[in-house]
Scaffold this motif. Structure first.
Motif, PDB file in Angstrom:
ATOM      1  N   UNK A   1      59.842  72.356  70.377  1.00 22.27           N
ATOM      2  CA  UNK A   1      58.226  72.445  70.397  1.00 22.27           C
ATOM      3  C   UNK A   1      57.536  71.450  69.215  1.00 22.27           C
ATOM      4  N   UNK A   2      58.414  71.008  68.476  1.00 19.77           N
ATOM      5  CA  UNK A   2      57.760  70.159  67.417  1.00 19.77           C
ATOM      6  C   UNK A   2      57.245  68.638  67.957  1.00 19.77           C
ATOM      7  N   UNK A   3      57.682  67.965  68.894  1.00 20.15           N
ATOM      8  CA  UNK A   3      57.215  66.782  69.380  1.00 20.15           C
ATOM      9  C   UNK A   3      55.745  67.118  70.159  1.00 20.15           C
ATOM     10  N   UNK A   4      55.896  68.205  70.813  1.00 19.39           N
ATOM     11  CA  UNK A   4      54.411  68.638  71.605  1.00 19.39           C
ATOM     12  C   UNK A   4      53.442  69.122  70.510  1.00 19.39           C
ATOM     13  N   UNK A   5      53.878  69.916  69.586  1.00 21.33           N
ATOM     14  CA  UNK A   5      52.766  70.241  68.511  1.00 21.33           C
ATOM     15  C   UNK A   5      52.437  68.864  67.903  1.00 21.33           C
ATOM     16  N   UNK A   6      53.253  67.987  67.256  1.00 19.99           N
ATOM     17  CA  UNK A   6      52.755  66.781  66.775  1.00 19.99           C
ATOM     18  C   UNK A   6      51.672  66.047  67.619  1.00 19.99           C
ATOM     19  N   UNK A   7      51.896  66.005  68.991  1.00 18.89           N
ATOM     20  CA  UNK A   7      50.781  65.173  69.850  1.00 18.89           C
ATOM     21  C   UNK A   7      49.812  66.042  69.750  1.00 18.89           C
ATOM     22  N   UNK A   8      49.612  67.421  69.681  1.00 20.89           N
ATOM     23  CA  UNK A   8      48.634  68.012  69.697  1.00 20.89           C
ATOM     24  C   UNK A   8      47.600  67.731  68.471  1.00 20.89           C
TER      25      UNK A   8
END
Length: 416
Positions: free
Chosen positions: A40-47
């Motif tokens: 999830x970290x890449x998605x959270x970073x994008x957010x």
């Protein structure tokens, strides 16, 4: 002679299988926690990122922080002991999870980077679980001890991404916050397991070492250790195996989507790959005892080569599944074999220095692979990316054969 004396030596470690099982539980908790972060970290970073170019920074910091801390962790383990050091690493994971939860709730990107870096610190300490088990085992049983610890990742490799999917919506007001709460709880669970069940034991080699032996076998220079064929083979299999695995694993979901497969297909490919990484731990040690470590690491290199061939010839969904499964199994054979060799390459007084150097080099190579996978895939494509790892596999093969030849010559010298 050494085997018979070790049986009667009361100073030798006892309860080693039990300690390996406890470390396997810790490995499972660690794998579960890190799987959530990696999912999830890449998605959270994008957010959260104020600039979308920074979106992958939190993801990269997991590996970068691990690389920076791993050398320090080896010496802290030597000074404080494994139990306290492992507890510190797990506690850092719990703190990182809490920081990440707060960051997601408040939309704070930079504090989220701090939270993922803390998980990277946990990763650095957790990498010594397998070495702790290997140090407690006799030379012939080291691969079995390493495999026992690695089995802890089998269920966790599948459970981690599933837990991430279940918990990401736990707090409707803050997407992904629930998943990072799971990371914090898994870190706390590791602290409790280590505090309640893990007991510090003297490594087998240190327990057998007498003052007279210590005088006859003083600590060698780092260059003397590095020049050993066994260390070079260990380093080649650990570093090359991990670097190639991370490079292709990181790029595979992106390549699958680029080949018109769905995002869910990309996630399922990685889950299948993770099973390949950890499931062989149930039988890898027995195979190594039967056929020898040398043949098994060469088999691991061969399976990684099979991944390259399959990925180059086919971009179908079954092709991705088969390639990533071969990659996972190949990594397991190289990693377990390389770790077993590493644990035989140093004297007790050299343990922290040798382990720290090996783990630092492995982490640095893995960090480069993680950071470079996306750009290399975008510029050169999936097939060329696979072909680019062939020189690395050749290096691992040559250094493994160099060690195997040195072992044969050493045995012939003893016989003569």
């Amino acid at each position: 002679m050494m085997g018979s004396s070790s049986l009667s030596n009361p100073a030798l470690p006892t309860g080693t299988p039990q300690q390996a099982r406890i470390l396997a539980v810790c490995q499972g908790l660690y794998t579960c926690a890190i799987s959530i972060d990696l999912t999830l970290t890449a998605l959270t970073g994008w957010q959260l990122a104020p600039n979308k170019a920074l979106a992958t920074l939190p993801f990269a910091l997991i590996t970068v922080a691990g690389a920076l801390v791993t050398w320090f962790a080896a010496f802290l383990i030597q000074r404080w002991g494994r139990r306290l050091s492992f507890m510190l690493g797990a506690l850092t994971c719990a703190i990182g999870g809490v920081i990440s939860v707060w960051s997601v709730f408040h939309g704070q990107f930079w504090s989220f980077c701090l939270g993922t870096a803390c998980v990277g610190v946990f990763q650095a300490f957790a990498q010594y679980y397998r070495l702790a088990a290997a140090d407690l085992a006799a030379p012939a049983a080291k691969s079995r001890a390493v495999s026992a610890v690695m089995t802890g990742g089998v269920i966790a490799a599948v459970l981690g991404p599933a837990l991430a999917a279940w918990s990401k919506d736990l707090f409707p007001a803050a997407l992904f916050a629930g998943a990072y709460l799971m990371v914090a709880l898994l870190g706390l669970a590791s602290v409790l397991v280590l505090a309640l069940f893990y007991r510090e034991q003297t490594p087998l080699s240190a327990a057998m070492e007498t003052p007279a032996m210590a005088e006859l076998m003083p600590a060698r220079s780092t260059m003397e250790i590095v020049r050993q064929p066994i260390f070079l083979a260990a380093l080649a299999n650990n570093v090359v195996g991990s670097m190639v695995m991370m490079l292709l694993m990181t790029a595979a979901p992106l390549a699958a989507v680029g080949c018109q497969h769905s995002i869910n297909d990309g996630a399922n490919i990685i889950q299948w790959h993770l099973v390949g990484m950890y499931a062989p731990s149930f039988f890898a040690a027995r195979l190594m005892q039967r056929f020898g470590i040398g043949k098994m690491v060469l088999a691991g290199i061969g399976l990684t080569l099979a991944c390259v061939v399959i990925a180059t010839l086919s971009t179908s969904l079954p092709g991705f599944y088969a390639a990533l499964l071969c990659l996972g199994i190949g990594w397991n054979f190289m990693f377990v074999g390389g770790t077993s060799l590493l644990a035989q390459s140093y004297r007790p007084s050299e343990r922290a220095r040798t382990q720290g150097l090996s783990e630092f080099l492995r982490y640095a190579a893995t960090a480069l692979a993680t950071l470079g996978a996306g750009p290399l895939l975008a510029v050169y494509g999936w097939s060329v990316l696979n072909l680019a790892v062939l020189p690395l596999l050749l290096v691992a093969t040559l250094l493994s054969l160099y060690w195997m030849r040195a072992e044969v010559l050493s045995g012939a010298a003893l016989v003569s």
